[in-house]
Write an enzyme that holds these catalytic residues in place. Structure first.
Site, PDB file in Angstrom:
ATOM      1  N   ARG A 183      -1.038 -14.523   4.091  1.00 24.61           N
ATOM      2  CA  ARG A 183      -1.757 -13.869   5.188  1.00 24.61           C
ATOM      3  C   ARG A 183      -0.997 -14.018   6.506  1.00 24.61           C
ATOM      4  O   ARG A 183      -0.993 -13.106   7.333  1.00 24.61           O
ATOM      5  CB  ARG A 183      -3.182 -14.394   5.277  1.00 24.61           C
TER       6      ARG A 183
ATOM      7  N   THR B  75      -4.679  -7.636  10.584  1.00 28.42           N
ATOM      8  CA  THR B  75      -5.022  -6.389   9.893  1.00 28.42           C
ATOM      9  C   THR B  75      -4.632  -5.170  10.718  1.00 28.42           C
ATOM     10  O   THR B  75      -4.106  -4.187  10.197  1.00 28.42           O
ATOM     11  CB  THR B  75      -6.529  -6.357   9.581  1.00 28.42           C
TER      12      THR B  75
ATOM     13  N   ASN C 233      -2.036   0.129   6.877  1.00 36.17           N
ATOM     14  CA  ASN C 233      -1.478  -1.117   7.401  1.00 36.17           C
ATOM     15  C   ASN C 233      -0.548  -1.840   6.437  1.00 36.17           C
ATOM     16  O   ASN C 233      -0.391  -3.053   6.505  1.00 36.17           O
ATOM     17  CB  ASN C 233      -2.594  -2.039   7.899  1.00 36.17           C
TER      18      ASN C 233
ATOM     19  N   PHE D 199     -16.041   3.308   6.283  1.00 35.58           N
ATOM     20  CA  PHE D 199     -14.642   3.636   6.009  1.00 35.58           C
ATOM     21  C   PHE D 199     -14.313   3.705   4.516  1.00 35.58           C
ATOM     22  O   PHE D 199     -13.173   3.992   4.147  1.00 35.58           O
ATOM     23  CB  PHE D 199     -13.713   2.617   6.688  1.00 35.58           C
TER      24      PHE D 199
ATOM     25  N   HIS E 221      -2.039  -5.562   1.579  1.00 34.19           N
ATOM     26  CA  HIS E 221      -3.309  -6.281   1.419  1.00 34.19           C
ATOM     27  C   HIS E 221      -2.986  -7.671   0.910  1.00 34.19           C
ATOM     28  O   HIS E 221      -2.068  -7.854   0.107  1.00 34.19           O
ATOM     29  CB  HIS E 221      -4.194  -5.574   0.387  1.00 34.19           C
TER      30      HIS E 221
ATOM     31  N   LYS F 163       0.816  -1.217   0.000  1.00 31.13           N
ATOM     32  CA  LYS F 163       0.000   0.000   0.000  1.00 31.13           C
ATOM     33  C   LYS F 163       0.856   1.276   0.000  1.00 31.13           C
ATOM     34  O   LYS F 163       2.070   1.221   0.230  1.00 31.13           O
ATOM     35  CB  LYS F 163      -0.942  -0.029   1.201  1.00 31.13           C
TER      36      LYS F 163
END
EC number: 2.7.4.6
Length: 143
Positions: A87, A93, A114, A59, A117, A11
């Protein structure tokens, strides 16, 4: 063990802090192979389309604004049980709840920014991969 493909985004927060190489190292050290990758600066329309399932959530606007705030890296990872493996490498998260040594514990600042993804299932991985990559852009790693 099943060889799978999963989708991953680094991100804008992690890209801005020059963590791309360190995050790629985590993927490869864990046995995941990068079979496609590119840097993009998402448009509002692209971000809204990718996150359409969240469009009714409170959000959503902030998520779209964040994901369009700077370049991202999108990549397809391949390996044994790739969805779960990826993951686990990412961590929870919320980085405050992420295990030490995970990407989010080490590189993320908040639940909103964070760092990364990862697809949550094979079905979402297939959909997310197709959103950003054509079949011709996927490069099987046979060596």
């Amino acid at each position: 063990m099943a060889i799978e493909r999963t989708f991953s985004i680094i991100k804008p927060d992690a890209v801005a802090k020059n963590h791309i190489g360190a995050i790629y190292n985590r993927f490869e050290t864990a046995g995941l192979k990068i079979v496609a990758a590119k840097m993009l600066h998402l448009t509002k329309e692209q971000a809204e389309g990718f996150y359409a399932e969240h469009s009714e959530r409170g959000f959503f606007g902030a998520l779209v604004a964040f994901m369009t705030s700077g370049p991202i890296m999108v990549q397809v990872l391949e390996g044994e049980n790739a969805v779960l493996a990826h993951r686990e490498i990412l961590g929870a998260t919320n980085p405050a709840q992420a295990a030490p040594g995970t990407i989010r514990a080490d590189f993320a600042e908040s639940i909103d920014e964070n760092a990364a993804h990862g697809s949550d299932a094979l079905e979402s991985a297939a959909r997310e991969i197709a959103y950003f990559f054509s079949a011709e852009e996927l490069c099987p790693r046979t060596r």
